[in-house]
Design a protein around this motif. Structure first.
Motif, short mmCIF file in Angstrom:
data_model
loop_
_atom_site.label_atom_id
_atom_site.label_comp_id
_atom_site.label_asym_id
_atom_site.label_seq_id
_atom_site.Cartn_x
_atom_site.Cartn_y
_atom_site.Cartn_z
N VAL A 1 -1.91 4.39 -1.52
CA VAL A 1 -0.50 3.96 -1.53
C VAL A 1 -0.27 2.87 -0.49
O VAL A 1 0.41 1.88 -0.77
CB VAL A 1 0.44 5.16 -1.31
N THR A 2 -0.85 3.03 0.70
CA THR A 2 -0.68 2.01 1.75
C THR A 2 -1.27 0.68 1.30
O THR A 2 -0.63 -0.38 1.47
CB THR A 2 -1.34 2.48 3.06
N THR A 3 -2.44 0.71 0.70
CA THR A 3 -3.06 -0.53 0.20
C THR A 3 -2.18 -1.16 -0.87
O THR A 3 -1.96 -2.38 -0.86
CB THR A 3 -4.46 -0.24 -0.36
N SER A 4 -1.67 -0.35 -1.79
CA SER A 4 -0.81 -0.88 -2.85
C SER A 4 0.45 -1.51 -2.29
O SER A 4 0.88 -2.58 -2.75
CB SER A 4 -0.42 0.24 -3.82
N VAL A 5 1.05 -0.88 -1.29
CA VAL A 5 2.28 -1.41 -0.70
C VAL A 5 2.00 -2.71 0.06
O VAL A 5 2.76 -3.67 -0.06
CB VAL A 5 2.95 -0.35 0.22
N VAL A 6 0.92 -2.75 0.81
CA VAL A 6 0.57 -3.97 1.56
C VAL A 6 0.29 -5.12 0.60
O VAL A 6 0.81 -6.23 0.78
CB VAL A 6 -0.63 -3.71 2.50
N VAL A 7 -0.49 -4.87 -0.44
CA VAL A 7 -0.79 -5.92 -1.42
C VAL A 7 0.49 -6.34 -2.14
O VAL A 7 0.75 -7.53 -2.32
CB VAL A 7 -1.87 -5.45 -2.41
N GLY A 8 1.31 -5.36 -2.54
CA GLY A 8 2.57 -5.67 -3.21
C GLY A 8 3.50 -6.50 -2.35
O GLY A 8 4.11 -7.46 -2.81
N LYS A 9 3.60 -6.16 -1.07
CA LYS A 9 4.45 -6.91 -0.15
C LYS A 9 3.95 -8.34 0.01
O LYS A 9 4.73 -9.30 0.01
CB LYS A 9 4.51 -6.19 1.20
N MET A 10 2.62 -8.48 0.15
CA MET A 10 2.04 -9.84 0.27
C MET A 10 2.31 -10.66 -0.99
O MET A 10 2.66 -11.84 -0.91
CB MET A 10 0.53 -9.74 0.53
N THR B 1 13.67 -3.36 -2.55
CA THR B 1 13.22 -2.13 -1.90
C THR B 1 11.77 -1.79 -2.24
O THR B 1 11.15 -0.99 -1.55
CB THR B 1 14.11 -0.93 -2.28
N PHE B 2 11.24 -2.39 -3.31
CA PHE B 2 9.84 -2.17 -3.66
C PHE B 2 8.96 -2.67 -2.53
O PHE B 2 9.21 -3.72 -1.95
CB PHE B 2 9.48 -2.91 -4.95
N PHE B 3 7.95 -1.91 -2.22
CA PHE B 3 6.94 -2.26 -1.21
C PHE B 3 7.51 -2.32 0.21
O PHE B 3 6.93 -2.94 1.08
CB PHE B 3 6.23 -3.57 -1.57
N LEU C 1 7.19 3.19 0.80
CA LEU C 1 5.90 3.80 1.14
C LEU C 1 6.07 5.28 1.45
O LEU C 1 5.35 6.13 0.90
CB LEU C 1 5.26 3.07 2.32
N LEU C 2 7.04 5.62 2.31
CA LEU C 2 7.25 7.01 2.69
C LEU C 2 7.67 7.86 1.49
O LEU C 2 7.21 8.99 1.33
CB LEU C 2 8.29 7.11 3.80
N PHE C 3 8.52 7.31 0.64
CA PHE C 3 8.99 8.05 -0.54
C PHE C 3 7.83 8.34 -1.50
O PHE C 3 7.66 9.47 -1.97
CB PHE C 3 10.10 7.29 -1.25
N VAL C 4 7.03 7.32 -1.79
CA VAL C 4 5.91 7.50 -2.72
C VAL C 4 4.91 8.50 -2.16
O VAL C 4 4.40 9.36 -2.89
CB VAL C 4 5.25 6.14 -3.06
N LEU C 5 4.63 8.41 -0.87
CA LEU C 5 3.71 9.38 -0.25
C LEU C 5 4.25 10.80 -0.38
O LEU C 5 3.52 11.72 -0.74
CB LEU C 5 3.49 9.04 1.23
N LYS C 6 5.53 10.98 -0.10
CA LYS C 6 6.14 12.31 -0.19
C LYS C 6 6.02 12.88 -1.60
O LYS C 6 5.64 14.03 -1.79
CB LYS C 6 7.61 12.23 0.24
N VAL C 7 6.31 12.05 -2.59
CA VAL C 7 6.26 12.50 -3.99
C VAL C 7 4.82 12.84 -4.38
O VAL C 7 4.55 13.89 -4.96
CB VAL C 7 6.85 11.44 -4.93
#
Length: 116
Positions: A10-19, A55-57, A62-68
Motif C-alpha cells: 500500500v505504501t509503494t502504491s501511494v508513493v507511486v500514485g502521488k508521484m 484525497t487519493f494517495f 494511506l491510513l484508511f486503506v491500511l486499516k481496511v
C-alpha cells in the motif's frame, strides 16, 4: 508477516500514485475519474472530482486503506475452517459478534434481506 507485506504494498502504491499525480496530473485525473465511474462515486452532480479526487494517495488515504486491508485479514473465511467471528450491529444499535448468537449445539442461520 501479512501486515508487513500489506504495508509495503500500500505504501509503494501511494508513493507511486502521488508521484504520478504530480508528474502527470491530467492523466491521473482521468484515471481517478474512471475509478469513480466503477464505484459510481461521480454520479452525484453535487459531489465533484475536486471534492474527492485530490484525497487519493494522501496520508489519510494511506491510513484508511491500511486499516481496511488489515481488518479484512481477520474477516476471511476458508472452507473447512471456523467462520470468522465478525462484528455485527443489532437492530437496537448494540455491537455484538456473530458467535454471540450461538445457542448450545444448534446451527446459526444468517438471513440477509433488504427493505425498500
Amino acid at each position: 508477516l501479512q501486515k508487513i507485506l500489506i504495508l509495503l504494498h500500500v505504501t509503494t502504491s501511494v508513493v507511486v500514485g502521488k508521484m504520478l499525480m504530480i508528474l502527470f496530473p491530467n492523466a491521473m485525473k482521468r484515471y481517478i475519474l474512471k475509478l469513480g465511474q466503477k464505484s459510481r462515486m461521480n454520479e452525484n452532480p453535487k459531489f465533484s472530482y475536486e471534492n474527492w479526487g485530490p484525497t487519493f494517495f494522501s496520508f489519510k488515504y494511506l491510513l484508511f486503506v491500511l486499516k481496511v486491508k488489515w481488518k479484512r485479514l481477520e474477516d476471511e473465511a476458508y472452507e473447512g475452517h471456523p467462520a470468522p467471528n465478525a462484528p455485527v450491529v443489532t437492530s437496537s444499535g448494540e455491537v455484538r459478534h456473530l458467535l454471540d448468537f450461538m445457542q448450545d449445539n444448534r446451527p446459526l442461520i444468517l438471513n440477509f434481506g433488504s427493505c425498500t
